[in-house]
Design a protein around this motif. Structure first.
Motif, PDB file in Angstrom:
ATOM      1  N   LEU A  99     -11.566   1.096   3.757  1.00  0.00           N
ATOM      2  CA  LEU A  99     -10.081   1.136   3.448  1.00  0.00           C
ATOM      3  C   LEU A  99      -9.880  -0.244   3.920  1.00  0.00           C
ATOM      4  O   LEU A  99      -9.372  -0.590   3.028  1.00  0.00           O
ATOM      5  N   THR A 123       0.735  -1.254   0.269  1.00  0.00           N
ATOM      6  CA  THR A 123      -0.034   0.097  -0.028  1.00  0.00           C
ATOM      7  C   THR A 123       1.044   1.214  -0.164  1.00  0.00           C
ATOM      8  O   THR A 123       1.350   1.357   0.763  1.00  0.00           O
ATOM      9  N   ASN A 137       0.872   5.438   0.338  1.00  0.00           N
ATOM     10  CA  ASN A 137       0.220   6.813   0.280  1.00  0.00           C
ATOM     11  C   ASN A 137       0.599   7.688   0.244  1.00  0.00           C
ATOM     12  O   ASN A 137       0.045   9.293  -0.328  1.00  0.00           O
ATOM     13  N   ALA A 159      -3.745   4.827  -2.373  1.00  0.00           N
ATOM     14  CA  ALA A 159      -4.288   5.455  -1.539  1.00  0.00           C
ATOM     15  C   ALA A 159      -4.003   6.501  -1.003  1.00  0.00           C
ATOM     16  O   ALA A 159      -3.918   6.600   0.513  1.00  0.00           O
TER      17      ALA A 159
END
Length: 284
Positions: free
Chosen positions: A75, A3, A5, A92
């Motif tokens: 999420l 992931t 960010n 994300a």
């Protein structure tokens, strides 16, 4: 699944995925994932070596009276669903990352964005075009995958990519994936969860009425009369209003009053129980 960010983390992760010349497919979403989104991920996995999915509830495509604050955000659950489908990377970003201080650029796509949802939601497709352009530049995917449920959105994105010379992905690598439907024909949508049980049952009349109108039009019936009957059927079923129900050229989205031999689409937006539903189907 990784992931990211921040933009730096995203670019580093994508570079690693591309090591050795492997391809990347992008599935942009606003989260609240359902089977329709997962179908896009599966299609991307079939076509590309790696899949990057984005989850970003884009504020610039919501109007002042729309449901930005109420839009579902989950999420952790969405991340687990993407990982289970073999997604390699989740992008994300926060609003501050996507639109940092001083952000002043807006992309407007004339023509295909003017009617239908564009007329009812001023500025909506500017927000869509701007954020998708940013996603394309951030991820630089070889291919990008979008559901056909929002046909006008797909047309706007393809026009934007063509006009701005976005080579990766070019318009021909922006893949429209057929709408995924519930057992009763209703197109899957994150907004379906807003429907009461009664309205959800009535909502199935939307695809049924569309199929009936298409059958009439393809059979040679008058287009205007067929669309009038469609609207009447939705009101009789419990819909509060019909924003539009139109036959249009599948590429230009110019409204049609008769079939021309070129691919056409029936596009409908209607409101029930405070929820606005959209759908479209091919007309041959």
């Amino acid at each position: 699944m990784q992931t990211a960010n921040t933009l730096e983390a995203l670019r580093e992760s994508v570079a690693k995925l591309r090591a050795g010349g492997e391809t990347v497919g992008l599935v942009p979403t606003m989260g609240a994932l359902h089977e329709g989104h997962l179908t896009l991920v599966r299609r991307a996995r079939e076509a590309c070596d790696h899949v990057v999915a984005s989850i970003f509830v884009n504020p610039t495509q919501f109007g002042p009276n729309e449901d930005l604050d109420a839009y579902p955000r989950q999420l952790a659950e969405d991340s687990a669903m993407l990982e289970s489908e073999g997604c390699a990377l989740l992008w994300a970003p926060t609003v501050d990352v996507m639109y940092p201080g001083g952000f002043v650029t807006n992309i407007s796509v004339s023509g295909v964005s003017d009617g239908f949802c564009g007329a009812d939601r001023p500025g909506h497709f500017d927000g869509v075009a701007t954020v998708v352009c940013k996603l394309f530049n951030q991820v630089r995917p070889d291919m990008a995958f979008f559901g056909e449920k929002d046909w006008q959105q797909l047309a706007v994105i393809r026009a934007m990519a063509r006009d701005l010379d976005l080579v990766l992905p070019h318009v021909h690598s922006i893949i429209g994936v057929s709408t995924v439907r519930e057992a009763d024909g209703l197109a899957m949508s994150s907004r379906n969860r807003y429907l009461s049980q009664k309205d959800r049952t009535a909502a199935a009349r939307l695809p049924a009425a569309m199929k009936q109108a298409i059958s009439q039009i393809e059979g040679g019936d008058n287009v205007a009369q067929s669309l009038k009957a469609l609207k009447g059927a939705l009101i009789d079923a419990g819909f509060a209003s019909v924003d539009y129900a139109e036959l249009a050229d599948a590429s230009s989205l110019v409204s049609l009053d008769t079939l021309t031999g070129a691919p056409a689409r029936l596009l409908v937006a209607a409101r029930i129980g405070g929820t606005r539903l959209i759908d479209n189907m091919a007309v041959n």
